[in-house]
Design a protein around this motif. Sequence first.
Motif, PDB file in Angstrom:
ATOM      1  N   HIS A 236      23.829  91.293 -73.869  1.00 11.92           N
ATOM      2  CA  HIS A 236      24.921  91.894 -73.102  1.00 11.92           C
ATOM      3  C   HIS A 236      25.867  90.785 -72.624  1.00 11.92           C
ATOM      4  O   HIS A 236      25.421  89.730 -72.149  1.00 11.92           O
TER       5      HIS A 236
ATOM      6  N   LEU B 270      21.877  87.013 -60.874  1.00 17.15           N
ATOM      7  CA  LEU B 270      22.182  88.272 -61.547  1.00 17.15           C
ATOM      8  C   LEU B 270      20.865  89.006 -61.774  1.00 17.15           C
ATOM      9  O   LEU B 270      19.927  88.447 -62.343  1.00 17.15           O
TER      10      LEU B 270
ATOM     11  N   MET C 161      23.127  94.667 -61.852  1.00 11.51           N
ATOM     12  CA  MET C 161      23.609  95.546 -62.921  1.00 11.51           C
ATOM     13  C   MET C 161      22.887  96.889 -62.822  1.00 11.51           C
ATOM     14  O   MET C 161      21.691  96.950 -62.633  1.00 11.51           O
TER      15      MET C 161
ATOM     16  N   HIS D  92      32.414  89.926 -63.716  1.00 12.52           N
ATOM     17  CA  HIS D  92      31.752  90.271 -62.455  1.00 12.52           C
ATOM     18  C   HIS D  92      30.958  89.101 -61.881  1.00 12.52           C
ATOM     19  O   HIS D  92      30.762  89.020 -60.659  1.00 12.52           O
ATOM     20  N   ILE D  93      30.474  88.225 -62.735  1.00 11.29           N
ATOM     21  CA  ILE D  93      29.600  87.156 -62.231  1.00 11.29           C
ATOM     22  C   ILE D  93      30.216  85.771 -62.413  1.00 11.29           C
ATOM     23  O   ILE D  93      29.545  84.762 -62.220  1.00 11.29           O
ATOM     24  N   THR D  94      31.480  85.698 -62.770  1.00  8.49           N
ATOM     25  CA  THR D  94      32.139  84.404 -62.892  1.00  8.49           C
ATOM     26  C   THR D  94      32.810  84.039 -61.586  1.00  8.49           C
ATOM     27  O   THR D  94      33.042  84.874 -60.717  1.00  8.49           O
TER      28      THR D  94
ATOM     29  N   HIS E 248      30.358  97.362 -66.823  1.00  8.55           N
ATOM     30  CA  HIS E 248      29.690  96.059 -66.869  1.00  8.55           C
ATOM     31  C   HIS E 248      30.583  95.070 -67.619  1.00  8.55           C
ATOM     32  O   HIS E 248      30.879  95.263 -68.795  1.00  8.55           O
ATOM     33  N   GLU E 249      31.006  94.017 -66.932  1.00 10.26           N
ATOM     34  CA  GLU E 249      31.900  93.033 -67.540  1.00 10.26           C
ATOM     35  C   GLU E 249      31.494  91.634 -67.113  1.00 10.26           C
ATOM     36  O   GLU E 249      30.992  91.419 -66.003  1.00 10.26           O
ATOM     37  N   ALA E 250      31.754  90.659 -67.990  1.00 10.28           N
ATOM     38  CA  ALA E 250      31.376  89.276 -67.718  1.00 10.28           C
ATOM     39  C   ALA E 250      32.053  88.728 -66.467  1.00 10.28           C
ATOM     40  O   ALA E 250      31.474  87.902 -65.746  1.00 10.28           O
TER      41      ALA E 250
ATOM     42  N   HIS F 181      24.032  89.849 -57.612  1.00 15.21           N
ATOM     43  CA  HIS F 181      24.809  90.875 -58.315  1.00 15.21           C
ATOM     44  C   HIS F 181      23.847  91.709 -59.154  1.00 15.21           C
ATOM     45  O   HIS F 181      23.099  91.172 -59.978  1.00 15.21           O
TER      46      HIS F 181
ATOM     47  N   GLU G  78      27.582  90.361 -69.977  1.00 17.05           N
ATOM     48  CA  GLU G  78      27.408  89.944 -68.585  1.00 17.05           C
ATOM     49  C   GLU G  78      26.217  89.001 -68.443  1.00 17.05           C
ATOM     50  O   GLU G  78      26.264  88.011 -67.716  1.00 17.05           O
TER      51      GLU G  78
ATOM     52  N   CYS H 145      27.403  96.650 -60.273  1.00 10.50           N
ATOM     53  CA  CYS H 145      28.239  97.428 -61.160  1.00 10.50           C
ATOM     54  C   CYS H 145      27.391  98.497 -61.833  1.00 10.50           C
ATOM     55  O   CYS H 145      26.160  98.397 -61.888  1.00 10.50           O
TER      56      CYS H 145
END
Length: 498
Positions: free
Chosen positions: A118, A108, A43, A93-95, A89-91, A41, A120, A67
Amino acid sequence: MTDLSPVFPPPGSAGEPSSSPALPSATSAAATQAAAALHYHLMGIGGIGMSAFARLLRARGHRVSGCDQSLSELTAQLGAEGIAVSLGHEAVHITSAPQGAFGPVDVLVASEAVPKDHPELRAAQSAGIEVRPRMALLDELLRAGPSVGVIGTHGKTTTTSMIAVAMQGAGLDPAAFVGGIVPEFSSNARVGQGPFVAEVDESDRAFAELSCETAVFTNAEDDHVGGNQATYWETVEQQHAGFARFVAASSRVLLCADWPGLEQLCVGAREALSYGQAEGADYRAVELKPDAEGTSFRVSFRGTPLGEARVGMPGLHNVLNALAALAVTHLYGGDFGKAAAALAAFRGPGRRWQRIGELGGTPGGALVVDDYAHNATKVAAAVQAARQTGRRVWVVFQPHRFLRTQQSWPRLADALMDADEVFVMDIAAASEAPIEGIHATLITGRMEGNGHRGVRYMPNRAEVLATLRAQAGPGDIIVTMGAGDVWKLSRELAGVPT
């Protein structure tokens, strides 16, 4: 360390150049590397560098998502290629939670510009997900096989593009990572058997810890220096020491003999070769014949003629960029004549002396060109290229960053003096806070004080467009310059959609 296989075989392996397209489907790669496939993923995936990484990773069979704070034509292209992109950008996205946008993430990737706190990044660390700097990805690609890393303050994107295009034309099958869209590839990345050719950006301080097989060193100045940005160096001495570390860690360096001071930065090189017009350069460009469209010249290697060459973009700097590309192709055994033919047809990557069209979309109207030039050396080179066309030169210049303008406004003003007509727009902040007393009128004021009669501060875009449409003639050239959004004006002038 997770697996990131190269896009080329290791040194000494056999194989003919691939006949596959520049960015083939990842299906075959995925089938052969299914066991090693990971979910990356990225950023800031809409950036020119991150999007290139996304394409290279996808071509290797990895799952890729990303993202960005804004969506663009480039992120739309990534989506069409099967790379999922989300706005913001949000947490989540990688959960791996049900509400997660992309499902479980293995790696990431973030640049040094992303704040360490950050959400994320913190979420990835809390979940035990590897957070890998983007330069770590590039380092693995450079170290994995035959590689060419292009460093320097100016000309990296054009030189990297030219090397990849020359190699392809010469019968090699390069992989490439470029900070611009290369028309021949319709992309900023190319998948091939190698060598791997990469633009290595000194704005990320981690570049100094990388190495490659052949370092191409174009020049060294004082860009990306000062201030408190994560991607800036504190002093020019530290930045230049970073160049020296990169060179010393590489197997050999090809340095520009025409740029003063480069030899001193290459004293730690294991092997040093040079290119340029200078007497004593290993690869020399001689008998230059500039014209309105470009420059023809002859190339020799240590006194032995290699052949005729041509670059289809004006400006001495493009002769040197092309010479570097021909030298690298020669070092890797490519056919010189075919490489030269490929470069003669090359018209540059996006935003590097990019011909947009003619004023108003009318045949015979003023030629409209867009260029990324944003510091004094690049601006001076672009103005010199415009003068080589023999046309009346109009420049629309957008200063970039308050800090950069504070550091170099006198040099920027001097670099613009050779243009016939100059419109200076407001400074493109690029997220910087204004600096008291730093304004675009510093540039126009100095130019006026030095006797320039055609310079105007013109912050209103509608006025810029109206004035050029009314006053620029068929024999003129209009060059939009800057690293901000001034490029949009060039499209409006030429009637090309943005």
